[in-house]
Design a protein around this motif. Structure first.
Motif, PDB file in Angstrom:
ATOM      1  N   SER A 144      36.263  39.047  77.237  1.00  0.00           N
ATOM      2  CA  SER A 144      34.838  39.155  76.949  1.00  0.00           C
ATOM      3  C   SER A 144      34.073  37.972  77.528  1.00  0.00           C
ATOM      4  CB  SER A 144      34.575  39.284  75.454  1.00  0.00           C
ATOM      5  OG  SER A 144      35.007  38.130  74.773  1.00  0.00           O
ATOM      6  N   TYR A 145      34.680  36.798  77.501  1.00  0.00           N
ATOM      7  CA  TYR A 145      34.058  35.611  78.090  1.00  0.00           C
ATOM      8  C   TYR A 145      33.879  35.816  79.592  1.00  0.00           C
ATOM      9  CZ  TYR A 145      33.469  30.710  79.415  1.00  0.00           C
ATOM     10  OH  TYR A 145      32.998  29.532  79.925  1.00  0.00           O
ATOM     11  N   TRP A 146      34.953  36.239  80.239  1.00  0.00           N
ATOM     12  CA  TRP A 146      34.909  36.482  81.674  1.00  0.00           C
ATOM     13  C   TRP A 146      33.882  37.560  81.997  1.00  0.00           C
ATOM     14  CZ3 TRP A 146      35.612  40.552  84.954  1.00  0.00           C
ATOM     15  CH2 TRP A 146      35.766  40.247  86.302  1.00  0.00           C
ATOM     16  N   GLN A 147      33.895  38.643  81.250  1.00  0.00           N
ATOM     17  CA  GLN A 147      32.982  39.758  81.494  1.00  0.00           C
ATOM     18  C   GLN A 147      31.528  39.339  81.360  1.00  0.00           C
ATOM     19  OE1 GLN A 147      34.152  42.926  82.480  1.00  0.00           O
ATOM     20  NE2 GLN A 147      32.013  43.159  83.041  1.00  0.00           N
ATOM     21  N   LYS A 148      31.231  38.513  80.383  1.00  0.00           N
ATOM     22  CA  LYS A 148      29.863  38.050  80.160  1.00  0.00           C
ATOM     23  C   LYS A 148      29.333  37.341  81.409  1.00  0.00           C
ATOM     24  CE  LYS A 148      27.263  34.823  77.247  1.00  0.00           C
ATOM     25  NZ  LYS A 148      27.365  33.893  76.119  1.00  0.00           N
ATOM     26  N   GLY A 206      24.289  40.013  67.691  1.00  0.00           N
ATOM     27  CA  GLY A 206      25.133  41.020  68.331  1.00  0.00           C
ATOM     28  C   GLY A 206      26.487  40.532  68.780  1.00  0.00           C
ATOM     29  N   ASP A 207      26.788  39.247  68.564  1.00  0.00           N
ATOM     30  CA  ASP A 207      28.093  38.721  68.961  1.00  0.00           C
ATOM     31  C   ASP A 207      28.453  37.522  68.089  1.00  0.00           C
ATOM     32  OD1 ASP A 207      26.728  36.435  69.936  1.00  0.00           O
ATOM     33  OD2 ASP A 207      26.569  37.292  71.932  1.00  0.00           O
ATOM     34  N   PHE A 208      29.577  36.898  68.422  1.00  0.00           N
ATOM     35  CA  PHE A 208      30.044  35.738  67.667  1.00  0.00           C
ATOM     36  C   PHE A 208      29.869  34.441  68.451  1.00  0.00           C
ATOM     37  CE2 PHE A 208      32.602  39.245  65.905  1.00  0.00           C
ATOM     38  CZ  PHE A 208      32.312  39.100  64.563  1.00  0.00           C
ATOM     39  N   ALA A 209      29.024  34.445  69.463  1.00  0.00           N
ATOM     40  CA  ALA A 209      28.829  33.274  70.319  1.00  0.00           C
ATOM     41  C   ALA A 209      27.883  32.277  69.646  1.00  0.00           C
ATOM     42  CB  ALA A 209      28.302  33.699  71.684  1.00  0.00           C
ATOM     43  N   ILE A 210      28.436  31.491  68.741  1.00  0.00           N
ATOM     44  CA  ILE A 210      27.646  30.505  68.005  1.00  0.00           C
ATOM     45  C   ILE A 210      27.284  29.373  68.969  1.00  0.00           C
ATOM     46  CG2 ILE A 210      27.548  29.046  65.942  1.00  0.00           C
ATOM     47  CD1 ILE A 210      28.309  32.030  65.382  1.00  0.00           C
ATOM     48  N   PRO A 211      26.000  29.050  69.113  1.00  0.00           N
ATOM     49  CA  PRO A 211      25.630  27.986  70.052  1.00  0.00           C
ATOM     50  C   PRO A 211      26.095  26.613  69.570  1.00  0.00           C
ATOM     51  CG  PRO A 211      23.691  28.805  68.898  1.00  0.00           C
ATOM     52  CD  PRO A 211      24.839  29.653  68.475  1.00  0.00           C
ATOM     53  N   GLN A 212      26.799  25.920  70.427  1.00  0.00           N
ATOM     54  CA  GLN A 212      27.361  24.620  70.059  1.00  0.00           C
ATOM     55  C   GLN A 212      26.278  23.576  69.813  1.00  0.00           C
ATOM     56  OE1 GLN A 212      30.154  23.091  72.907  1.00  0.00           O
ATOM     57  NE2 GLN A 212      30.657  21.329  71.666  1.00  0.00           N
ATOM     58  N   GLY A 213      25.210  23.604  70.564  1.00  0.00           N
ATOM     59  CA  GLY A 213      24.206  22.562  70.470  1.00  0.00           C
ATOM     60  C   GLY A 213      23.094  22.805  69.466  1.00  0.00           C
ATOM     61  N   ASP A 214      23.134  23.900  68.728  1.00  0.00           N
ATOM     62  CA  ASP A 214      22.080  24.226  67.774  1.00  0.00           C
ATOM     63  C   ASP A 214      22.372  23.547  66.438  1.00  0.00           C
ATOM     64  OD1 ASP A 214      20.297  25.348  65.973  1.00  0.00           O
ATOM     65  OD2 ASP A 214      20.629  27.408  66.628  1.00  0.00           O
ATOM     66  N   TYR A 218      29.303  26.824  63.527  1.00  0.00           N
ATOM     67  CA  TYR A 218      30.067  26.586  64.756  1.00  0.00           C
ATOM     68  C   TYR A 218      31.369  25.850  64.435  1.00  0.00           C
ATOM     69  CZ  TYR A 218      31.415  24.833  69.324  1.00  0.00           C
ATOM     70  OH  TYR A 218      32.133  24.536  70.460  1.00  0.00           O
ATOM     71  N   ASP A 219      31.276  24.799  63.638  1.00  0.00           N
ATOM     72  CA  ASP A 219      32.472  24.031  63.258  1.00  0.00           C
ATOM     73  C   ASP A 219      33.469  24.894  62.498  1.00  0.00           C
ATOM     74  OD1 ASP A 219      31.332  21.811  64.464  1.00  0.00           O
ATOM     75  OD2 ASP A 219      30.757  20.846  62.573  1.00  0.00           O
ATOM     76  N   TRP A 220      32.969  25.729  61.597  1.00  0.00           N
ATOM     77  CA  TRP A 220      33.849  26.594  60.811  1.00  0.00           C
ATOM     78  C   TRP A 220      34.587  27.578  61.709  1.00  0.00           C
ATOM     79  CZ3 TRP A 220      33.954  31.896  59.708  1.00  0.00           C
ATOM     80  CH2 TRP A 220      34.789  32.278  58.651  1.00  0.00           C
ATOM     81  N   VAL A 221      33.860  28.195  62.642  1.00  0.00           N
ATOM     82  CA  VAL A 221      34.466  29.152  63.580  1.00  0.00           C
ATOM     83  C   VAL A 221      35.540  28.461  64.415  1.00  0.00           C
ATOM     84  CG1 VAL A 221      33.978  30.461  65.694  1.00  0.00           C
ATOM     85  CG2 VAL A 221      32.573  30.806  63.665  1.00  0.00           C
TER      86      VAL A 221
END
Length: 136
Positions: A115-119, A23-31, A38-41
């Protein structure tokens, strides 16, 4: 590194798949399974910022199309060498077409924006509702 050889379109597809699932573009950095995505984004964001910080304008979609035609070549050995050279040089380039595609899917160029702040504000409101003031 194999991620350098993955096509931009394949990574875009993976990004769209991730968004459809999460539902979003928040790719987890540690996965580790999402490291390439994540690197591509992060690379797309870095290229976008770098170009705008230099005060440049991206080439028009028509210029991108002309460059893509040149990169396709005719298939003979000399064209393939020239095509490879152009592709290596274009690795650092984020084209207007690609920016348009990412904009069209709602890609957030600045993850520290509203969006970051809102989350995190929403998470705080939820915490406060469940646990009191949040200052304890």
């Amino acid at each position: 590194d194999t991620t350098d050889h993955v096509s931009w379109n394949a990574m875009l597809f993976e990004l769209l798949l991730f968004k459809s699932q999460k539902g979003d573009f928040a790719i987890p950095q540690g996965d580790p399974s999402k490291k390439a995505l994540y690197d591509w984004v992060q690379t797309q964001r870095k290229k976008y910022r770098a170009y705008h910080e230099e005060g440049g304008d991206f080439p028009s979609p028509e210029q991108d199309s002309d460059e893509e035609k040149k990169e396709n070549g005719t298939g003979n050995e000399e064209d393939l060498k020239e095509q490879t050279s152009r592709q290596e040089k274009s690795i650092a380039k984020l084209t207007a077409n690609r920016i348009s595609v990412l904009n069209a899917i709602g890609f957030p160029w600045n993850v520290r924006g509203d969006s970051y702040w809102q989350k995190y504000y929403d998470a705080l409101v939820q915490y406060k509702a469940q646990n009191g003031t949040g200052n304890e």
